[in-house]
Design an enzyme around this catalytic site. Structure first.
Site, short mmCIF file in Angstrom:
data_model
loop_
_atom_site.label_atom_id
_atom_site.label_comp_id
_atom_site.label_asym_id
_atom_site.label_seq_id
_atom_site.Cartn_x
_atom_site.Cartn_y
_atom_site.Cartn_z
N HIS A 13 0.83 -1.22 0.00
CA HIS A 13 0.00 0.00 0.00
C HIS A 13 0.86 1.26 0.00
CE1 HIS A 13 -4.25 -1.62 1.05
NE2 HIS A 13 -3.57 -2.48 0.32
N HIS A 52 -1.83 -13.33 -0.49
CA HIS A 52 -3.06 -13.70 0.22
C HIS A 52 -3.03 -15.15 0.71
CE1 HIS A 52 -5.55 -10.20 -1.75
NE2 HIS A 52 -4.60 -9.78 -0.94
N ASP A 97 2.81 -20.28 1.81
CA ASP A 97 2.94 -21.46 0.94
C ASP A 97 2.08 -21.24 -0.30
OD1 ASP A 97 0.33 -21.70 1.83
OD2 ASP A 97 0.81 -23.21 3.34
C1 HEM Z 1 -4.19 -7.83 -6.66
C2 HEM Z 1 -4.86 -6.88 -6.05
C3 HEM Z 1 -5.19 -6.92 -4.58
C4 HEM Z 1 -6.40 -6.72 -4.04
C5 HEM Z 1 -7.69 -6.39 -4.77
C6 HEM Z 1 -6.26 -6.89 -2.62
C7 HEM Z 1 -7.29 -6.74 -1.70
C8 HEM Z 1 -7.19 -7.05 -0.35
C9 HEM Z 1 -8.29 -6.95 0.57
C10 HEM Z 1 -9.69 -6.46 0.26
C11 HEM Z 1 -7.83 -7.38 1.78
C12 HEM Z 1 -8.63 -7.47 3.08
C13 HEM Z 1 -8.57 -6.14 3.79
C14 HEM Z 1 -9.53 -6.03 4.95
O1 HEM Z 1 -10.60 -6.62 4.93
O2 HEM Z 1 -9.22 -5.31 5.92
C15 HEM Z 1 -6.44 -7.74 1.61
C16 HEM Z 1 -5.63 -8.22 2.60
C17 HEM Z 1 -4.30 -8.51 2.42
N1 HEM Z 1 -3.54 -8.24 1.29
FE1 HEM Z 1 -4.26 -7.77 -0.50
N2 HEM Z 1 -4.95 -7.20 -2.33
C18 HEM Z 1 -4.26 -7.21 -3.50
C19 HEM Z 1 -2.90 -7.42 -3.64
C20 HEM Z 1 -2.03 -7.63 -2.60
C21 HEM Z 1 -0.59 -7.61 -2.69
C22 HEM Z 1 0.18 -7.28 -3.97
C23 HEM Z 1 -0.11 -7.88 -1.46
C24 HEM Z 1 1.32 -7.94 -1.01
C25 HEM Z 1 2.34 -8.25 -1.78
C26 HEM Z 1 -1.25 -8.10 -0.59
C27 HEM Z 1 -1.18 -8.48 0.71
C28 HEM Z 1 -2.26 -8.63 1.55
C29 HEM Z 1 -2.19 -9.24 2.86
C30 HEM Z 1 -0.95 -9.88 3.44
C31 HEM Z 1 -3.46 -9.13 3.43
C32 HEM Z 1 -3.88 -9.54 4.84
C33 HEM Z 1 -3.53 -8.42 5.80
C34 HEM Z 1 -3.86 -8.65 7.25
O3 HEM Z 1 -4.27 -9.74 7.65
O4 HEM Z 1 -3.67 -7.69 8.02
N3 HEM Z 1 -2.39 -7.91 -1.31
N4 HEM Z 1 -6.08 -7.50 0.31
CA CA Z 2 -0.96 -20.19 3.37
CA CA Z 3 3.90 5.77 -0.97
#
Ligand code: HEM
Ligand code: CA
Ligand code: CA
Length: 326
Positions: free
Chosen positions: A72, A200, A254
């Site tokens: 982000h 994810h 994983d």
């Molecule tokens: C491809 C487009 C992506 C979309 C649409 C997306 C969307 C989201 C959404 C909606 C959540 C849940 C947020 C919540 O409910 O509070 C999430 C969580 C997360 N995203 Fe993504 N994401 C994307 C790409 C990425 C990328 C590129 C990364 C890191 C390299 C990433 C890492 C994470 C992680 C690790 C979580 C969990 C965070 C937590 O548990 O605190 N995401 N994402």
């Molecule tokens: Ca896993």
């Molecule tokens: Ca920035």
């Protein structure tokens, strides 16, 4: 005269081309390197790692939260620590933007890391670099691949709420085309996008981000949808209720995330769309079968993401406190 003007014109063209080349390479990641702090702060990597490991041992989800912070940050005006700036009476940063509000977390850990690093080498290491190192250490601590992190980024003196809200961070309702385009706009390929979505494999999402999918979509396993519905009511309430993005191993890095997609058990619309009869199906299949290929492509893509528009040289500053400009 005509002869001289042609010659000087040619020289001008050569010099101008060269200047443009220098400008372009100068504004890219040319100045990031893995040894940027080797003299000024040789202990930076071990210092960051020990705080990250300790935080994850207290709460494993923090590894996911910290990895997401780097994403982000980098997608909104580059990897410049902008996401870390707190709002004040006279300034609104990125923390309340749609993709971030009540969602991004891990700021106390970043404060702890910054404090430890400042103690070891005051005024040297940027908050933007701390996020990049922290993302790597989180992945490694949760069992994922390791890589050398390039450093030398500097911190922004400001942040942009409107840029954070502009869609550069794609929403979970995105079409496949939008996901591809948003990553492309940051110099990342469709392959990078799919590999990075593999982040994810760890972490949690709130009911409001997947409610529409579990009630209205058809490309979802019905028993999985029912399970998720039990904690995420159709109409009101439960907005904040959490569910794991990877239903099998939400605290282990994983390739189960991709296996879930083959079973139509992706949690977000933007997850399942990667395996829905479109151009990225074959990559999802590859990653689901081959953890090593996923790891390699994830590392490549993380390094590319960390290269997005860093502030270097004398641009920006090294913040003393990651939450506010000096
Ligand atoms: C491809 C487009 C992506 C979309 C649409 C997306 C969307 C989201 C959404 C909606 C959540 C849940 C947020 C919540 O409910 O509070 C999430 C969580 C997360 N995203 Fe993504 N994401 C994307 C790409 C990425 C990328 C590129 C990364 C890191 C390299 C990433 C890492 C994470 C992680 C690790 C979580 C969990 C965070 C937590 O548990 O605190 N995401 N994402
Ligand atoms: Ca896993
Ligand atoms: Ca920035």
């Amino acid at each position: 005269m005509a002869f001289f003007s042609t010659v000087s014109h040619t020289y001008f063209t050569i010099i101008a081309t060269f200047a443009i080349l220098v400008l372009f390479t100068g504004s890219s990641s040319a100045q990031l390197s893995t040894d940027f702090y080797s003299k000024s702060c040789p202990k930076v990597f071990s210092t960051v790692q020990s705080v990250v490991k300790n935080a994850i041992s207290v709460e494993r989800r923090l590894g996911a939260s910290l990895l997401r912070l780097h994403f982000h940050d980098c997608f909104v005006n580059g990897c410049d620590g902008s996401v870390l700036l707190d709002d004040t009476d006279s300034f609104t940063g990125e923390k309340t933007a749609g993709p971030n509000n009540r969602s991004i977390r891990g700021f106390k850990v970043v404060d702890d890391i910054k404090a430890a690093v400042e103690k070891a080498c005051p005024g040297v290491v940027s908050c933007a670099d701390i996020l990049a190192i922290t993302a790597r250490d989180s992945v490694v601590t949760l069992g994922g691949p390791d890589w050398d992190v390039k450093v030398g980024r500097r911190d922004s003196k400001t942040a942009s709420l409107s840029d954070a809200n502009s869609g550069v961070i794609p929403p979970p309702t995105s079409t496949l085309n939008n996901l591809i385009n948003r990553f492309q706009a940051k110099g990342l390929s469709a392959k990078d996008m799919v590999a990075l979505s593999g982040a994810h494999t760890i972490g949690q999402a709130r009911c409001i981000t997947f409610r529409d999918r579990i009630y209205n979509e058809t490309n979802i396993d019905s028993s999985f949808a029912k399970t998720r519905q039990s904690q995420c009511p159709r109409n009101t309430g439960g907005r904040k209720n959490l569910a794991p993005l990877d239903l099998q191993t939400p605290t282990a890095f994983d390739n189960n995330y991709f296996k879930n997609l083959l079973d139509q058990k992706g949690l977000l619309h933007s997850d399942q769309i990667l395996y829905n009869g479109g151009s990225t199906d074959s990559l999802v299949e590859t990653y689901s079968k081959n953890d090593k290929t996923f790891d390699e492509d994830f590392v490549t893509a993380m390094i590319k993401m960390g290269d997005i528009d860093p502030l270097t040289g004398s641009s920006g500053e090294i913040r003393k406190n990651c939450r506010k400009p000096n």
